[in-house]
Write an enzyme that holds these catalytic residues in place. Sequence first.
Site, PDB file in Angstrom:
ATOM      1  CB  SER A   9      -1.419  -8.594  65.325  1.00 35.82           C
ATOM      2  OG  SER A   9      -1.763  -8.045  66.578  1.00 35.82           O
ATOM      3  CG  HIS A  34       1.476  -5.319  64.145  1.00 33.95           C
ATOM      4  ND1 HIS A  34       1.823  -4.177  63.445  1.00 33.95           N
ATOM      5  CD2 HIS A  34       0.308  -5.023  64.766  1.00 33.95           C
ATOM      6  CE1 HIS A  34       0.898  -3.242  63.624  1.00 33.95           C
ATOM      7  NE2 HIS A  34      -0.038  -3.730  64.434  1.00 33.95           N
ATOM      8  CG  ASP A  36      -1.574  -4.294  67.751  1.00 30.56           C
ATOM      9  OD1 ASP A  36      -1.520  -3.322  66.975  1.00 30.56           O
ATOM     10  OD2 ASP A  36      -1.766  -5.464  67.365  1.00 30.56           O
ATOM     11  CG  MET A  38      -3.969  -0.923  72.064  1.00 28.00           C
ATOM     12  SD  MET A  38      -5.549  -1.767  71.834  1.00 28.00           S
ATOM     13  CE  MET A  38      -5.176  -2.797  70.415  1.00 28.00           C
ATOM     14  CG  HIS A  67      -0.241  -0.031  65.469  1.00 29.64           C
ATOM     15  ND1 HIS A  67      -1.389  -0.738  65.151  1.00 29.64           N
ATOM     16  CD2 HIS A  67      -0.561   1.283  65.324  1.00 29.64           C
ATOM     17  CE1 HIS A  67      -2.353   0.120  64.843  1.00 29.64           C
ATOM     18  NE2 HIS A  67      -1.878   1.344  64.959  1.00 29.64           N
ATOM     19  CG  MET A  69      -3.408   1.845  68.020  1.00 29.37           C
ATOM     20  SD  MET A  69      -4.126   0.204  67.933  1.00 29.37           S
ATOM     21  CE  MET A  69      -2.685  -0.778  68.349  1.00 29.37           C
ATOM     22  CG  MET A 138      -5.464   1.925  61.720  1.00 25.77           C
ATOM     23  SD  MET A 138      -4.619   0.452  62.321  1.00 25.77           S
ATOM     24  CE  MET A 138      -5.957  -0.473  63.081  1.00 25.77           C
ATOM     25  N   GLY A 146      -9.806  -9.106  65.906  1.00 26.28           N
ATOM     26  CA  GLY A 146     -10.994  -9.896  65.597  1.00 26.28           C
ATOM     27  C   GLY A 146     -12.151  -9.142  64.989  1.00 26.28           C
ATOM     28  CG  ASP A 172      -3.258  -3.458  62.173  1.00 24.87           C
ATOM     29  OD1 ASP A 172      -3.799  -4.559  62.386  1.00 24.87           O
ATOM     30  OD2 ASP A 172      -2.747  -2.756  63.071  1.00 24.87           O
ATOM     31  N   GLY A 194      -3.839 -10.727  62.987  1.00 22.82           N
ATOM     32  CA  GLY A 194      -3.837 -11.377  64.291  1.00 22.82           C
ATOM     33  C   GLY A 194      -4.638 -12.652  64.249  1.00 22.82           C
TER      34      GLY A 194
HETATM   35  C1  DX5 Z   1      -6.241  -3.415  66.224  1.00 24.58           C
HETATM   36  C2  DX5 Z   1      -4.788  -3.730  66.104  1.00 24.58           C
HETATM   37  C3  DX5 Z   1      -4.506  -4.866  65.204  1.00 24.58           C
HETATM   38  C4  DX5 Z   1      -5.127  -6.183  65.617  1.00 24.58           C
HETATM   39  C5  DX5 Z   1      -5.424  -6.915  64.346  1.00 24.58           C
HETATM   40  O1  DX5 Z   1      -6.397  -2.177  66.787  1.00 24.58           O
HETATM   41  O2  DX5 Z   1      -4.071  -2.620  65.597  1.00 24.58           O
HETATM   42  O3  DX5 Z   1      -3.096  -5.040  64.985  1.00 24.58           O
HETATM   43  O4  DX5 Z   1      -4.332  -6.984  66.430  1.00 24.58           O
HETATM   44  O5  DX5 Z   1      -6.083  -8.079  64.663  1.00 24.58           O
HETATM   45  P1  DX5 Z   1      -6.993  -8.846  63.611  1.00 24.58           P
HETATM   46  O6  DX5 Z   1      -6.088  -9.263  62.484  1.00 24.58           O
HETATM   47  O7  DX5 Z   1      -7.552  -9.968  64.379  1.00 24.58           O
HETATM   48  O8  DX5 Z   1      -8.030  -7.862  63.119  1.00 24.58           O
HETATM   49 ZN    ZN Z   2      -1.932  -2.958  64.985  1.00 26.56          ZN
END
Ligand code: DX5
Ligand code: ZN
Length: 221
Positions: A9, A34, A36, A38, A67, A69, A138, A146, A172, A194
């Site tokens: 990610s 990946h 993200d 948002m 992805h 969101m 998820m 994190g 994820d 990530g």
């Molecule tokens: C969270 C994201 C993830 C995030 C994962 O909403 O969809 O893709 O980057 O990060 P880690 O692996 O650090 O949880």
């Molecule tokens: Zn994601």
Amino acid sequence: MVTAKIAPSLLSGDFSRLAEECERMARLGADYLHMDVMDGHFVPNLTLGAPIIKSLRPHTKAFLDCHLMVSRPEQWVDDFAAAGADLFCFHHEATADAAALIARIHAAGMKAGMAIKPATPVDVVYEFAPALDQVLIMTVEPGFGGQAFMPGCMAKVSALRARFPDLDIQVDGGLAPDNIEVAARAGANVIVAGSSIFNAPSPAAVIELFRKAVTDAQPVA
Ligand code: DX5
Ligand code: ZN
């Protein structure tokens, strides 16, 4: 039989050097990148949109796993397709007509994914799974990297895998060397990570560890 795909990610990457980070992850063995997306509405955070995918596209041949969101994902299908996204993954919770949205994503030339949040039952996915290229379970509340992996979500992965042996099932959130085996044994084969990849002394070693865990967990043909 499904194959392992590891998807770092980029949310954990250095946004000031995103193209280099994409290139670095591809070189270190990533199958997917990946991305993200948002919107500050569906989730309480803001990240990136189609213009950034568009500007990255000439710099990498890697598979861009987007992805979203976001609320009303329908409004971004054409922009992401034009930007060069390979897969458009929307949240089931964000749309009223998932079947129409899947058809639109495919008509625009992208693969279609559907994501569900930790509190959403997996049953909602079943009717759409035959039309989907990937389902994302998820394993944290979406919005931030994190966070801690939620093992309680693995029952949803197992239930989905039992019904759809050939489906790409993505997980994820909080995936790391200490929980990858639980996820792989439940049936996840597309692994997003990530912080555990980007913060590792050797991201390539973590990518390979994830790949081996998924491959070892696959049923023998
Ligand atoms: C969270 C994201 C993830 C995030 C994962 O909403 O969809 O893709 O980057 O990060 P880690 O692996 O650090 O949880
Ligand atoms: Zn994601």
